[in-house]
Design a protein around this motif. Structure first.
Motif, PDB file in Angstrom:
ATOM      1  N   ARG A  10       0.801  -1.215   0.000  1.00 55.64           N
ATOM      2  CA  ARG A  10       0.000   0.000   0.000  1.00 55.64           C
ATOM      3  C   ARG A  10       0.839   1.271   0.000  1.00 55.64           C
ATOM      4  N   GLY A  11       2.112   1.184   0.292  1.00 54.78           N
ATOM      5  CA  GLY A  11       2.958   2.369   0.337  1.00 54.78           C
ATOM      6  C   GLY A  11       2.569   3.337   1.442  1.00 54.78           C
ATOM      7  N   LEU A  12       1.956   2.824   2.511  1.00 53.30           N
ATOM      8  CA  LEU A  12       1.470   3.682   3.586  1.00 53.30           C
ATOM      9  C   LEU A  12       2.564   4.088   4.559  1.00 53.30           C
ATOM     10  N   VAL A  13       3.537   3.234   4.764  1.00 55.65           N
ATOM     11  CA  VAL A  13       4.634   3.509   5.691  1.00 55.65           C
ATOM     12  C   VAL A  13       5.943   3.120   5.020  1.00 55.65           C
ATOM     13  N   ASP A  14       7.037   3.494   5.637  1.00 56.68           N
ATOM     14  CA  ASP A  14       8.348   3.099   5.142  1.00 56.68           C
ATOM     15  C   ASP A  14       8.932   2.109   6.144  1.00 56.68           C
ATOM     16  N   ALA A  15       8.695   0.824   5.908  1.00 55.12           N
ATOM     17  CA  ALA A  15       9.125  -0.201   6.854  1.00 55.12           C
ATOM     18  C   ALA A  15       9.649  -1.419   6.107  1.00 55.12           C
ATOM     19  N   THR A  16      10.634  -2.061   6.702  1.00 55.25           N
ATOM     20  CA  THR A  16      11.238  -3.256   6.136  1.00 55.25           C
ATOM     21  C   THR A  16      11.005  -4.426   7.080  1.00 55.25           C
ATOM     22  N   ARG A  17      10.753  -5.594   6.525  1.00 53.10           N
ATOM     23  CA  ARG A  17      10.557  -6.792   7.352  1.00 53.10           C
ATOM     24  C   ARG A  17      11.923  -7.294   7.804  1.00 53.10           C
ATOM     25  N   ILE A  18      12.138  -7.304   9.113  1.00 52.45           N
ATOM     26  CA  ILE A  18      13.457  -7.672   9.641  1.00 52.45           C
ATOM     27  C   ILE A  18      13.403  -8.832  10.632  1.00 52.45           C
ATOM     28  N   SER A  19      12.287  -9.519  10.719  1.00 52.59           N
ATOM     29  CA  SER A  19      12.088 -10.515  11.776  1.00 52.59           C
ATOM     30  C   SER A  19      13.062 -11.684  11.731  1.00 52.59           C
ATOM     31  N   THR A  20      13.660 -11.982  10.583  1.00 56.62           N
ATOM     32  CA  THR A  20      14.562 -13.140  10.519  1.00 56.62           C
ATOM     33  C   THR A  20      16.015 -12.764  10.250  1.00 56.62           C
ATOM     34  N   GLN A  21      16.344 -11.485  10.257  1.00 56.42           N
ATOM     35  CA  GLN A  21      17.718 -11.084   9.945  1.00 56.42           C
ATOM     36  C   GLN A  21      18.727 -11.456  11.017  1.00 56.42           C
ATOM     37  N   GLY A  22      18.283 -11.603  12.254  1.00 55.54           N
ATOM     38  CA  GLY A  22      19.190 -11.921  13.343  1.00 55.54           C
ATOM     39  C   GLY A  22      19.868 -13.271  13.205  1.00 55.54           C
ATOM     40  N   TRP A  23      19.277 -14.159  12.428  1.00 58.82           N
ATOM     41  CA  TRP A  23      19.875 -15.486  12.253  1.00 58.82           C
ATOM     42  C   TRP A  23      21.245 -15.396  11.612  1.00 58.82           C
ATOM     43  N   LYS A  24      21.483 -14.382  10.785  1.00 57.16           N
ATOM     44  CA  LYS A  24      22.791 -14.231  10.123  1.00 57.16           C
ATOM     45  C   LYS A  24      23.911 -14.052  11.133  1.00 57.16           C
ATOM     46  N   ALA A  25      23.649 -13.277  12.169  1.00 57.65           N
ATOM     47  CA  ALA A  25      24.687 -12.950  13.152  1.00 57.65           C
ATOM     48  C   ALA A  25      25.143 -14.159  13.958  1.00 57.65           C
ATOM     49  N   ILE A  26      24.295 -15.167  14.091  1.00 59.62           N
ATOM     50  CA  ILE A  26      24.695 -16.342  14.869  1.00 59.62           C
ATOM     51  C   ILE A  26      24.976 -17.545  13.963  1.00 59.62           C
ATOM     52  N   GLY A  27      25.202 -17.268  12.689  1.00 63.68           N
ATOM     53  CA  GLY A  27      25.608 -18.311  11.756  1.00 63.68           C
ATOM     54  C   GLY A  27      24.494 -19.219  11.277  1.00 63.68           C
ATOM     55  N   LEU A  28      23.264 -18.790  11.411  1.00 69.34           N
ATOM     56  CA  LEU A  28      22.122 -19.608  10.988  1.00 69.34           C
ATOM     57  C   LEU A  28      21.316 -18.899   9.903  1.00 69.34           C
ATOM     58  N   GLU A  29      22.010 -18.335   8.936  1.00 74.87           N
ATOM     59  CA  GLU A  29      21.322 -17.611   7.860  1.00 74.87           C
ATOM     60  C   GLU A  29      20.368 -18.521   7.103  1.00 74.87           C
ATOM     61  N   GLY A  30      20.720 -19.799   6.984  1.00 76.05           N
ATOM     62  CA  GLY A  30      19.840 -20.756   6.317  1.00 76.05           C
ATOM     63  C   GLY A  30      18.504 -20.895   7.026  1.00 76.05           C
ATOM     64  N   THR A  31      18.521 -20.803   8.361  1.00 77.94           N
ATOM     65  CA  THR A  31      17.281 -20.869   9.131  1.00 77.94           C
ATOM     66  C   THR A  31      16.377 -19.698   8.778  1.00 77.94           C
ATOM     67  N   GLY A  32      16.970 -18.499   8.726  1.00 80.16           N
ATOM     68  CA  GLY A  32      16.197 -17.314   8.349  1.00 80.16           C
ATOM     69  C   GLY A  32      15.648 -17.427   6.944  1.00 80.16           C
ATOM     70  N   ASN A  33      16.474 -17.937   6.018  1.00 74.92           N
ATOM     71  CA  ASN A  33      16.013 -18.104   4.638  1.00 74.92           C
ATOM     72  C   ASN A  33      14.879 -19.125   4.556  1.00 74.92           C
ATOM     73  N   THR A  34      14.992 -20.219   5.327  1.00 75.94           N
ATOM     74  CA  THR A  34      13.931 -21.237   5.342  1.00 75.94           C
ATOM     75  C   THR A  34      12.633 -20.650   5.883  1.00 75.94           C
ATOM     76  N   LEU A  35      12.735 -19.899   6.993  1.00 74.83           N
ATOM     77  CA  LEU A  35      11.538 -19.280   7.563  1.00 74.83           C
ATOM     78  C   LEU A  35      10.899 -18.308   6.581  1.00 74.83           C
TER      79      LEU A  35
END
Length: 192
Positions: free
Chosen positions: A138-163
């Motif tokens: 809708r272009g109503l707000v300027d927001a990015t979905r970040i709920s799974t980005q933290g997995w990268k920092a602990i070496g589980l980027e594949g988990t975030g990608n799967t989710l």
């Protein structure tokens, strides 16, 4: 006589009950006074506390002040774990309680069900979309979905990608608004 399946129930102390009642009365008084001076909270700015965030939604304000594109910060790990905990913590607690104490399991399940129903009622009373969805579709707000980005920092980027892939393929993007993730934590705290 107590058994292993049913430990003795400890009733809430009068002091604890009194604090709950006083807390609810204070909340009700603040709500009524707020309606008297500000009115019923129906505008987007009032509901989102736009006066406090310079006209931005809370998500926009938080992402402007705490999030950096391409950088995974420590708190994003916490956000990812809390987000994912909804899918594992509640069923795990339910199974443990089922095996340990059927009466505690029943209390837990009643609260879990009640919070789910209240979330559904809230959705019908005030249907909302996740901020990232409101931005993308809708272009109503300027927001990015970040709920799974933290997995990268602990070496589980594949988990975030799967989710993320599972969310795209198998979920209803707006079914969990209001979010039941925070309610899940409250249910597990209330059960003990």
């Amino acid at each position: 006589m107590t058994t292993l399946d049913s430990p003795p129930e400890t009733p809430a102390t009068p002091n604890r009950r009194r604090r709950r009642i006083v807390g609810m009365l204070v909340w009700a008084a603040v709500f009524v006074v707020g309606i008297q001076f500000v009115g019923v909270p129906i505008s987007d700015q009032l509901i989102a506390f736009g006066w406090f965030t310079g006209g931005l939604t809370p998500t926009e304000w938080l992402q402007q002040h705490l999030w950096q594109r391409g950088v995974v910060q420590w708190w994003e790990v916490v956000v990812s774990l809390v987000y994912f905990s909804h899918f594992l913590t509640l069923p795990t607690i339910a199974v443990v309680l089922w095996m340990r104490s059927r009466s505690q399991w029943a209390r837990f399940m009643r609260r879990w069900f009640l919070l789910s129903v209240l979330g559904l009622i809230t959705y019908f009373a005030y249907p909302a979309a996740p901020p990232w969805w409101a931005d993308q579709y809708r272009g109503l707000v300027d927001a990015t979905r970040i709920s799974t980005q933290g997995w990268k920092a602990i070496g589980l980027e594949g988990t975030g990608n799967t989710l993320n892939a599972l969310q795209v393929e198998t979920t209803n993007d707006v079914a969990a608004m209001p979010s039941l993730h925070s309610a899940a934590g409250r249910t597990s705290v209330w059960s003990f």
